[in-house]
Design a protein around this motif. Structure first.
Motif, mmCIF file in Angstrom:
data_model
loop_
_atom_site.group_PDB
_atom_site.id
_atom_site.type_symbol
_atom_site.label_atom_id
_atom_site.label_comp_id
_atom_site.label_asym_id
_atom_site.label_seq_id
_atom_site.Cartn_x
_atom_site.Cartn_y
_atom_site.Cartn_z
ATOM 1 N N LEU A 237 -13.336 -2.360 -2.108
ATOM 2 C CA LEU A 237 -12.872 -0.899 -1.341
ATOM 3 C C LEU A 237 -12.339 -1.019 -0.075
ATOM 4 C CD1 LEU A 237 -12.940 2.113 -1.442
ATOM 5 C CD2 LEU A 237 -15.068 2.302 -0.473
ATOM 6 N N LEU A 238 -11.099 -0.615 -0.228
ATOM 7 C CA LEU A 238 -10.180 -0.806 1.188
ATOM 8 C C LEU A 238 -10.117 0.452 1.782
ATOM 9 C CD1 LEU A 238 -8.690 -2.950 3.092
ATOM 10 C CD2 LEU A 238 -6.755 -2.528 1.701
ATOM 11 N N VAL A 239 -10.240 0.616 2.951
ATOM 12 C CA VAL A 239 -10.299 1.787 4.076
ATOM 13 C C VAL A 239 -9.556 1.477 5.185
ATOM 14 C CG1 VAL A 239 -11.746 3.636 5.045
ATOM 15 C CG2 VAL A 239 -12.445 2.545 2.738
ATOM 16 N N ALA A 240 -8.968 2.525 5.615
ATOM 17 C CA ALA A 240 -8.091 2.143 6.862
ATOM 18 C C ALA A 240 -8.254 3.440 8.072
ATOM 19 C CB ALA A 240 -6.500 1.909 6.890
ATOM 20 N N GLU A 241 -8.550 3.066 9.274
ATOM 21 C CA GLU A 241 -8.198 4.154 10.106
ATOM 22 C C GLU A 241 -7.144 3.961 11.174
ATOM 23 O OE1 GLU A 241 -10.944 4.117 13.689
ATOM 24 O OE2 GLU A 241 -10.238 2.008 14.256
ATOM 25 N N GLY A 242 -6.707 4.780 11.552
ATOM 26 C CA GLY A 242 -5.615 4.766 12.418
ATOM 27 C C GLY A 242 -5.061 6.177 13.243
ATOM 28 N N PHE A 243 -4.001 6.080 13.942
ATOM 29 C CA PHE A 243 -3.501 7.363 14.423
ATOM 30 C C PHE A 243 -1.822 7.577 14.157
ATOM 31 C CE2 PHE A 243 -1.529 4.914 17.715
ATOM 32 C CZ PHE A 243 -0.735 5.691 18.477
ATOM 33 N N ILE A 244 -1.526 8.616 13.997
ATOM 34 C CA ILE A 244 0.127 9.073 13.635
ATOM 35 C C ILE A 244 0.432 9.698 15.051
ATOM 36 C CG2 ILE A 244 1.315 10.445 12.443
ATOM 37 C CD1 ILE A 244 -1.014 10.861 10.427
ATOM 38 N N GLU A 245 1.680 8.682 15.144
ATOM 39 C CA GLU A 245 2.719 9.167 16.159
ATOM 40 C C GLU A 245 4.111 8.843 15.707
ATOM 41 O OE1 GLU A 245 2.495 6.889 19.900
ATOM 42 O OE2 GLU A 245 2.571 5.057 18.721
ATOM 43 N N PRO A 246 5.095 9.553 16.509
ATOM 44 C CA PRO A 246 6.671 9.236 16.050
ATOM 45 C C PRO A 246 6.583 7.825 16.291
ATOM 46 C CG PRO A 246 6.365 11.242 17.352
ATOM 47 C CD PRO A 246 5.159 10.538 17.358
ATOM 48 N N HIS A 247 7.446 7.016 15.380
ATOM 49 C CA HIS A 247 7.777 5.735 15.326
ATOM 50 C C HIS A 247 9.238 5.449 15.272
ATOM 51 C CE1 HIS A 247 8.153 1.316 14.522
ATOM 52 N NE2 HIS A 247 6.988 1.229 15.006
ATOM 53 N N PHE A 248 9.825 4.824 15.997
ATOM 54 C CA PHE A 248 11.416 4.488 16.373
ATOM 55 C C PHE A 248 11.997 3.944 15.190
ATOM 56 C CE2 PHE A 248 12.119 0.586 18.805
ATOM 57 C CZ PHE A 248 10.739 0.085 18.489
ATOM 58 N N PHE A 249 11.562 3.229 14.537
ATOM 59 C CA PHE A 249 12.149 2.714 13.021
ATOM 60 C C PHE A 249 11.508 2.993 11.614
ATOM 61 C CE2 PHE A 249 10.873 -1.232 15.056
ATOM 62 C CZ PHE A 249 9.789 -1.738 14.077
ATOM 63 N N LEU B 291 -16.442 7.330 -3.233
ATOM 64 C CA LEU B 291 -15.680 6.039 -3.535
ATOM 65 C C LEU B 291 -16.529 4.678 -3.373
ATOM 66 C CD1 LEU B 291 -12.142 6.904 -1.884
ATOM 67 C CD2 LEU B 291 -12.596 6.862 -4.152
ATOM 68 N N ALA B 292 -17.458 4.996 -2.223
ATOM 69 C CA ALA B 292 -18.261 3.567 -2.020
ATOM 70 C C ALA B 292 -19.449 3.486 -3.003
ATOM 71 C CB ALA B 292 -18.810 3.861 -0.499
ATOM 72 N N LYS B 293 -19.708 4.446 -3.760
ATOM 73 C CA LYS B 293 -20.858 4.597 -4.523
ATOM 74 C C LYS B 293 -20.767 3.445 -5.595
ATOM 75 C CE LYS B 293 -22.498 8.472 -5.882
ATOM 76 N NZ LYS B 293 -22.872 9.665 -6.547
ATOM 77 N N GLY B 294 -21.848 2.430 -5.807
ATOM 78 C CA GLY B 294 -21.770 1.431 -6.671
ATOM 79 C C GLY B 294 -20.990 0.078 -6.079
ATOM 80 N N LYS B 295 -20.239 0.461 -5.025
ATOM 81 C CA LYS B 295 -19.346 -0.730 -4.656
ATOM 82 C C LYS B 295 -20.203 -1.764 -3.623
ATOM 83 C CE LYS B 295 -15.368 0.686 -5.720
ATOM 84 N NZ LYS B 295 -15.695 2.254 -6.218
#
Length: 423
Positions: free
Chosen positions: A160-172, A55-59
């Protein structure tokens, strides 16, 4: 003997065997220890997406959204691999790390070093999002809810937009991670408020572990699509904040895969109880009443109408939000807060409104005893809750109210589970 995390320690109490329905916890495995390899494996086999290096190639430019100091994302493990992949085929790509503060205060340099490491902080361009800085934001139109979609200009203008994060239960929002990096992560104040409106918080679909039909999730996903979030790296972490599984690839499908994995580990079925004992997982999540509301929603999901939720939380930092406290303390009753909040239109949402709306919802239906010896009792009582210093005392009080045959369910960490009533 039951044991509930409290601050950096725990509280214990004995529940008679004939009263105890069970102790309910997630089945999340512990980390294997090789966290970097788990992330590498996910990046090597992205879900419904070309690899990040392709995805990053040429960006010429890329923005990587990272969570702020309030989220325990193991960025020291994830970010170096993201940066390496971006530069693998495009060594001259211009990369900006954008810190997704959402509605929170700005992250300090010391917090960035703790999160990312000195090497990355010293070498990379890092920008801390400010939801109130109009000059750094751009309007992209309307959300499905009708609110203005205003996002950080850096994310909008990058190739190119990328994101890191973590997944947990969320109350809403159902689950954290994925699209949440964009909304609320890099959104304007008014966009966050519109998304967290009382109408959406009231929705029966805006609950822990639910994405389908969730209007808050729908807005968040739309925002991520509109700004073209091209690739995500999300992880699931254990109680020690270590990676147990990683998911990379398409913003929606990789996130869904992570949510489905987490639900298999965290979904618990609990019989309806007269008394539910729960907590917020101890430090740092139980530092104030504002955060403790999240754990209370696990109690709410398992407790019968008119029952008692015993919430074990240190709350050493007090209420956690002045408007949150004042709204509850100045109201004649939780019902009054609830009724007034429902009258607030989508475009007039107030800061902290979602938190006191949920607390009022819980208190309309159940009594709450907050167990703490680190918080001012008068503050707790002003917010229409009872306050006792010890778990044994709270349990005695609840039995006095509901009788010697009352049934008790125990959920030691209310923020780590998805509670469903057992039919």
């Amino acid at each position: 003997m039951i044991r509930i995390p409290y601050g950096r320690t725990a509280m214990e109490a004995r529940v008679p065997e004939n009263n105890l329905l069970g102790v309910y916890s997630s089945r999340l495995p512990e980390s294997s220890g090789n966290e970097a390899e788990l992330v590498r494996e996910a990046l090597d086999h992205p879900i419904d997406s070309p690899p990040l290096e392709e995805l990053a190639k040429g960006k010429k430019s890329a923005v990587v959204i990272t969570s702020d100091h309030t989220r325990p994302v193991p960025s020291r493990v994830i970010m170096p691999q993201i940066l390496e992949r971006l530069r693998r085929n495009s060594p001259d790509i211009d990369i900006t790390i954008l810190v997704a503060t959402g509605f929170h205060r700005g992250t300090t340099r010391a917090e960035l070093v703790e999160k990312l490491g000195e090497e990355i902080v010293a070498a990379e361009r890092i920008v801390v999002h400010d939801s109130g800085d109009a000059a750094s934001l751009v309007n992209l139109g309307k959300l499905p809810s009708g609110g203005d979609l205003i996002l950080n200009k850096l994310a909008v203008e990058t190739e190119l937009l990328v994101a890191e994060g973590f997944i947990e239960p969320h109350f809403f929002a159902g689950f954290s991670g994925g699209r949440k990096s964009v909304l609320p992560g890099i959104a304007a104040r008014e966009t966050v408020l519109a998304n967290h409106c009382s109408e959406f918080i009231q929705s029966p679909y805006a609950r822990t572990g639910n994405l389908d039909g969730n209007p808050i999730h729908r807005d968040m996903l739309f925002a991520a699509e509109r700004v073209n979030l091209a690739f995500i790296v999300n992880v699931v972490i254990d109680h020690d904040k270590r990676i147990v599984r990683a998911f990379a690839g398409d913003r929606e499908k990789a996130h869904r895969a992570g949510c489905e994995f987490l639900e298999q580990q965290c979904r618990i079925e609990v019989p309806e109880a007269d008394i539910v004992i729960t907590g917020n997982g101890g430090y740092p999540l139980d530092q104030n009443i504002y955060q403790a509301v999240k754990g209370m929603t696990a109690g709410e999901a398992a407790c019968r109408p008119g029952g008692t939720i015993i919430m074990v939380a240190s709350c050493s930092d007090g209420h956690g939000g002045e408007s949150f406290f004042r709204t509850m303390a100045d109201a004649a009753s939780p019902a009054a807060v609830w009724e007034e909040t429902l009258k607030v239109p989508r475009n007039r949402t107030k800061p902290d409104q979602w938190e006191y709306q949920i607390l009022a919802r819980i208190l309309r239906r159940n009594r709450v005893i907050l167990v703490t010896h680190d918080c001012v009792p008068e503050m707790v009582r002003a917010m229409h809750m009872e306050c006792v210093p010890l778990l044994d005392s709270a349990l005695r009080r609840a039995f006095e109210r509901h009788g010697a045959q009352a049934k008790v369910a125990v959920i030691p960490d209310g923020v780590s589970v998805i509670v469903r009533k057992k039919s």
